[in-house]
Scaffold this motif. Structure first.
Motif, PDB file in Angstrom:
ATOM      1  N   THR A 163       0.844  -1.192   0.000  1.00  0.00           N
ATOM      2  CA  THR A 163       0.000   0.000   0.000  1.00  0.00           C
ATOM      3  C   THR A 163       0.883   1.247   0.000  1.00  0.00           C
ATOM      4  O   THR A 163       2.085   1.185   0.294  1.00  0.00           O
ATOM      5  N   TYR A 164       0.254   2.375  -0.296  1.00  0.00           N
ATOM      6  CA  TYR A 164       0.960   3.651  -0.278  1.00  0.00           C
ATOM      7  C   TYR A 164       1.698   3.834   1.047  1.00  0.00           C
ATOM      8  O   TYR A 164       2.861   4.234   1.073  1.00  0.00           O
ATOM      9  N   GLU A 165       1.022   3.527   2.149  1.00  0.00           N
ATOM     10  CA  GLU A 165       1.634   3.700   3.482  1.00  0.00           C
ATOM     11  C   GLU A 165       2.820   2.774   3.688  1.00  0.00           C
ATOM     12  O   GLU A 165       3.752   3.116   4.412  1.00  0.00           O
ATOM     13  N   THR A 183      -2.764  -1.194  -8.204  1.00  0.00           N
ATOM     14  CA  THR A 183      -2.045  -0.010  -8.667  1.00  0.00           C
ATOM     15  C   THR A 183      -2.666   0.503  -9.949  1.00  0.00           C
ATOM     16  O   THR A 183      -3.034  -0.278 -10.828  1.00  0.00           O
ATOM     17  N   LYS A 231       7.409   9.821  -3.141  1.00  0.00           N
ATOM     18  CA  LYS A 231       6.014   9.677  -2.740  1.00  0.00           C
ATOM     19  C   LYS A 231       5.385  11.059  -2.831  1.00  0.00           C
ATOM     20  O   LYS A 231       5.917  12.024  -2.303  1.00  0.00           O
ATOM     21  N   LYS A 237      -1.900  12.377  -2.621  1.00  0.00           N
ATOM     22  CA  LYS A 237      -2.989  11.622  -3.239  1.00  0.00           C
ATOM     23  C   LYS A 237      -2.559  10.226  -3.668  1.00  0.00           C
ATOM     24  O   LYS A 237      -2.971   9.729  -4.713  1.00  0.00           O
ATOM     25  N   ASN A 238      -1.708   9.583  -2.867  1.00  0.00           N
ATOM     26  CA  ASN A 238      -1.270   8.200  -3.083  1.00  0.00           C
ATOM     27  C   ASN A 238      -0.462   7.998  -4.362  1.00  0.00           C
ATOM     28  O   ASN A 238      -0.334   6.873  -4.840  1.00  0.00           O
ATOM     29  N   ARG A 239       0.067   9.093  -4.906  1.00  0.00           N
ATOM     30  CA  ARG A 239       0.892   8.990  -6.118  1.00  0.00           C
ATOM     31  C   ARG A 239       2.324   8.613  -5.732  1.00  0.00           C
ATOM     32  O   ARG A 239       2.837   9.065  -4.704  1.00  0.00           O
ATOM     33  N   MET A 298      -0.686   5.469  -9.067  1.00  0.00           N
ATOM     34  CA  MET A 298      -1.478   5.651  -7.859  1.00  0.00           C
ATOM     35  C   MET A 298      -1.400   4.321  -7.111  1.00  0.00           C
ATOM     36  O   MET A 298      -1.881   3.294  -7.611  1.00  0.00           O
ATOM     37  N   THR A 352      -4.470   1.678  -1.562  1.00  0.00           N
ATOM     38  CA  THR A 352      -4.599   2.058  -0.153  1.00  0.00           C
ATOM     39  C   THR A 352      -5.062   0.886   0.703  1.00  0.00           C
ATOM     40  O   THR A 352      -4.967   0.942   1.918  1.00  0.00           O
TER      41      THR A 352
END
Length: 156
Positions: free
Chosen positions: A8-10, A81, A109, A112-114, A137, A140
């Motif tokens: 995930t983005y995180e 993705t 990073k 907006k999760n890009r 992207m 999440t």
């Protein structure tokens, strides 16, 4: 059973890497030509291609681009993705029988999760054939799933 698992983005960090290898085959070129409609004889006709500066058949440039897309979709960040954009430069031809390696690295990073990812491709001689940067992207939500099995398509 082979699994696909995203990051995930995180979970993504600068410097995260992934790589995927692929042996370029006759079947690849034919299937890519069928799907894309790109029947340029430099990819499909040995006699024609022998008379070009490449002195033989080469893979479609965007076939290599598609392998980058697959590495992003299946490895880093993985399932879920969404591709936003790709800068790409073709540095050397990819030929039938080449064992190419797609290397990805998270370099930025964004809001907006890009995420920006360097996209490099090397041949079996470790010569770089493609360079670029993808913007995606990242997912999440965490996802783990069985890797789909594709049907075997017969050529000829």
């Amino acid at each position: 059973m082979l699994q696909l698992e995203n990051r995930t983005y995180e979970e993504l960090n600068l410097g995260d890497i992934a790589s995927v290898s692929h042996l370029v085959s006759e079947r690849d070129l034919i299937l890519f030509a069928e799907v894309s409609g790109d029947v340029n004889p430099v990819h499909l006709d040995e006699d024609f291609a022998a008379a070009t500066p490449f002195k033989g058949r080469i893979a479609h440039g965007m076939f290599t681009g598609a392998l980058i897309s697959a590495a992003i979709a299946c490895e880093l960040p993985g399932p879920g993705t969404i591709y936003i954009g790709q800068e790409i430069s073709f540095l050397r031809p990819v030929r039938l029988g080449d064992e190419i390696r797609v290397e990805l690295e998270v370099i930025e990073k964004l809001p907006k999760n890009r995420v920006k990812i360097t996209t490099r491709v090397f041949n079996q001689d470790n010569k770089q054939v493609v360079e670029g940067v993808a913007t995606v992207m990242a997912p999440t939500e965490k996802t783990t799933m069985a890797r789909p099995t594709l049907p075997n398509v017969t050529i000829g």
